[in-house]
Design a protein around this motif. Sequence first.
Motif, PDB file in Angstrom:
ATOM      1  N   PHE A   1     -17.740  12.119   5.207  1.00  0.00           N
ATOM      2  CA  PHE A   1     -18.559  13.288   5.457  1.00  0.00           C
ATOM      3  C   PHE A   1     -17.633  14.467   5.685  1.00  0.00           C
ATOM      4  N   ASP A   2     -17.629  15.392   4.762  1.00  0.00           N
ATOM      5  CA  ASP A   2     -16.848  16.623   4.886  1.00  0.00           C
ATOM      6  C   ASP A   2     -15.364  16.393   5.103  1.00  0.00           C
ATOM      7  N   GLY A   3     -14.771  15.472   4.380  1.00  0.00           N
ATOM      8  CA  GLY A   3     -13.337  15.289   4.462  1.00  0.00           C
ATOM      9  C   GLY A   3     -12.857  14.495   5.660  1.00  0.00           C
ATOM     10  N   THR A   4     -13.708  13.681   6.253  1.00  0.00           N
ATOM     11  CA  THR A   4     -13.313  12.890   7.411  1.00  0.00           C
ATOM     12  C   THR A   4     -12.345  11.779   7.037  1.00  0.00           C
TER      13      THR A   4
ATOM     14  N   LEU B   1     -16.455   9.523 -13.374  1.00  0.00           N
ATOM     15  CA  LEU B   1     -16.809   9.630 -11.958  1.00  0.00           C
ATOM     16  C   LEU B   1     -15.986   8.647 -11.124  1.00  0.00           C
ATOM     17  N   ASP B   2     -15.910   7.408 -11.573  1.00  0.00           N
ATOM     18  CA  ASP B   2     -15.118   6.398 -10.862  1.00  0.00           C
ATOM     19  C   ASP B   2     -13.655   6.793 -10.775  1.00  0.00           C
ATOM     20  N   ALA B   3     -13.102   7.321 -11.863  1.00  0.00           N
ATOM     21  CA  ALA B   3     -11.699   7.729 -11.871  1.00  0.00           C
ATOM     22  C   ALA B   3     -11.459   8.867 -10.882  1.00  0.00           C
ATOM     23  N   CYS B   4     -12.390   9.792 -10.803  1.00  0.00           N
ATOM     24  CA  CYS B   4     -12.255  10.903  -9.867  1.00  0.00           C
ATOM     25  C   CYS B   4     -12.284  10.392  -8.425  1.00  0.00           C
ATOM     26  N   ILE B   5     -13.220   9.522  -8.127  1.00  0.00           N
ATOM     27  CA  ILE B   5     -13.328   8.970  -6.772  1.00  0.00           C
ATOM     28  C   ILE B   5     -12.108   8.117  -6.447  1.00  0.00           C
ATOM     29  N   ASP B   6     -11.644   7.334  -7.417  1.00  0.00           N
ATOM     30  CA  ASP B   6     -10.440   6.523  -7.202  1.00  0.00           C
ATOM     31  C   ASP B   6      -9.229   7.390  -6.884  1.00  0.00           C
ATOM     32  N   GLY B   7      -9.222   8.626  -7.350  1.00  0.00           N
ATOM     33  CA  GLY B   7      -8.098   9.515  -7.129  1.00  0.00           C
ATOM     34  C   GLY B   7      -8.114  10.256  -5.807  1.00  0.00           C
ATOM     35  N   LEU B   8      -9.196  10.090  -5.030  1.00  0.00           N
ATOM     36  CA  LEU B   8      -9.254  10.769  -3.738  1.00  0.00           C
ATOM     37  C   LEU B   8      -8.171  10.233  -2.812  1.00  0.00           C
ATOM     38  N   ARG B   9      -7.512  11.142  -2.137  1.00  0.00           N
ATOM     39  CA  ARG B   9      -6.484  10.746  -1.173  1.00  0.00           C
ATOM     40  C   ARG B   9      -7.163  10.437   0.158  1.00  0.00           C
ATOM     41  N   LEU B  10      -6.993   9.213   0.631  1.00  0.00           N
ATOM     42  CA  LEU B  10      -7.591   8.809   1.891  1.00  0.00           C
ATOM     43  C   LEU B  10      -6.611   9.013   3.035  1.00  0.00           C
ATOM     44  N   ASP B  11      -7.149   9.306   4.205  1.00  0.00           N
ATOM     45  CA  ASP B  11      -6.336   9.476   5.401  1.00  0.00           C
ATOM     46  C   ASP B  11      -5.948   8.095   5.909  1.00  0.00           C
ATOM     47  N   PRO B  12      -4.674   7.722   5.803  1.00  0.00           N
ATOM     48  CA  PRO B  12      -4.269   6.371   6.205  1.00  0.00           C
ATOM     49  C   PRO B  12      -4.407   6.128   7.706  1.00  0.00           C
ATOM     50  N   ALA B  13      -4.549   7.176   8.495  1.00  0.00           N
ATOM     51  CA  ALA B  13      -4.688   7.016   9.944  1.00  0.00           C
ATOM     52  C   ALA B  13      -6.130   6.747  10.366  1.00  0.00           C
ATOM     53  N   PHE B  14      -7.085   6.922   9.459  1.00  0.00           N
ATOM     54  CA  PHE B  14      -8.485   6.690   9.811  1.00  0.00           C
ATOM     55  C   PHE B  14      -8.701   5.195  10.021  1.00  0.00           C
ATOM     56  N   PRO B  15      -9.307   4.779  11.142  1.00  0.00           N
ATOM     57  CA  PRO B  15      -9.403   3.342  11.473  1.00  0.00           C
ATOM     58  C   PRO B  15     -10.003   2.458  10.391  1.00  0.00           C
ATOM     59  N   ALA B  16     -11.054   2.906   9.716  1.00  0.00           N
ATOM     60  CA  ALA B  16     -11.688   2.067   8.690  1.00  0.00           C
ATOM     61  C   ALA B  16     -10.772   1.873   7.491  1.00  0.00           C
TER      62      ALA B  16
ATOM     63  N   ARG C   1      -7.453   1.831   7.640  1.00  0.00           N
ATOM     64  CA  ARG C   1      -6.453   0.856   8.100  1.00  0.00           C
ATOM     65  C   ARG C   1      -7.039  -0.551   8.091  1.00  0.00           C
ATOM     66  N   ALA C   2      -8.266  -0.713   8.584  1.00  0.00           N
ATOM     67  CA  ALA C   2      -8.895  -2.033   8.642  1.00  0.00           C
ATOM     68  C   ALA C   2      -9.119  -2.581   7.239  1.00  0.00           C
ATOM     69  N   GLY C   3      -9.567  -1.729   6.318  1.00  0.00           N
ATOM     70  CA  GLY C   3      -9.791  -2.175   4.942  1.00  0.00           C
ATOM     71  C   GLY C   3      -8.515  -2.611   4.274  1.00  0.00           C
ATOM     72  N   ARG C   4      -7.455  -1.897   4.510  1.00  0.00           N
ATOM     73  CA  ARG C   4      -6.166  -2.284   3.928  1.00  0.00           C
ATOM     74  C   ARG C   4      -5.665  -3.572   4.545  1.00  0.00           C
ATOM     75  N   ALA C   5      -5.862  -3.745   5.836  1.00  0.00           N
ATOM     76  CA  ALA C   5      -5.425  -4.969   6.505  1.00  0.00           C
ATOM     77  C   ALA C   5      -6.207  -6.169   5.995  1.00  0.00           C
ATOM     78  N   ALA C   6      -7.491  -5.973   5.712  1.00  0.00           N
ATOM     79  CA  ALA C   6      -8.336  -7.080   5.244  1.00  0.00           C
ATOM     80  C   ALA C   6      -7.921  -7.543   3.850  1.00  0.00           C
ATOM     81  N   ARG C   7      -7.300  -6.669   3.058  1.00  0.00           N
ATOM     82  CA  ARG C   7      -6.906  -7.029   1.692  1.00  0.00           C
ATOM     83  C   ARG C   7      -5.596  -7.789   1.651  1.00  0.00           C
ATOM     84  N   ARG C   8      -4.841  -7.735   2.721  1.00  0.00           N
ATOM     85  CA  ARG C   8      -3.540  -8.413   2.704  1.00  0.00           C
ATOM     86  C   ARG C   8      -3.729  -9.919   2.655  1.00  0.00           C
ATOM     87  N   PRO C   9      -2.910 -10.597   1.820  1.00  0.00           N
ATOM     88  CA  PRO C   9      -3.043 -12.065   1.700  1.00  0.00           C
ATOM     89  C   PRO C   9      -2.598 -12.774   2.956  1.00  0.00           C
TER      90      PRO C   9
END
Length: 94
Positions: free
Chosen positions: A15-18, A69-84, A86-94
């Motif tokens: 929401f608005d760049g959160t 549309l998918d390519a544009c969304i895939d290119g969005l830079r996410l804030d790595p400090a945002f808790p969700a 971080r949690a999503g990245r941690a969940a993907r680790r083997p």
Amino acid sequence: MPSSAAHAWTLLCDFDGTISHDDATDLLLERFARPGWEALEADWKAGLIGSRACMAGQIALLDVDDATLDACIDGLRLDPAFPAVRAGRAARRP
């Protein structure tokens, strides 16, 4: 059954760049919307229409295929400090 990679999901709840560095809706409208989305935005800001009518009207003006549309969304830079994020990245680790 197809592999999970073939059906991988990417969820962006923002929401608005959160979570992303850019406002996802504004970016999509600026790149892919037909004329008229700015007028809807102005009407919403002036209190002439509600947020639901504004968003529905703006989204209806998007002129983009699914792959672009998918390519544009895939290119969005996410804030790595945002808790969700971080949690999503941690969940993907083997």
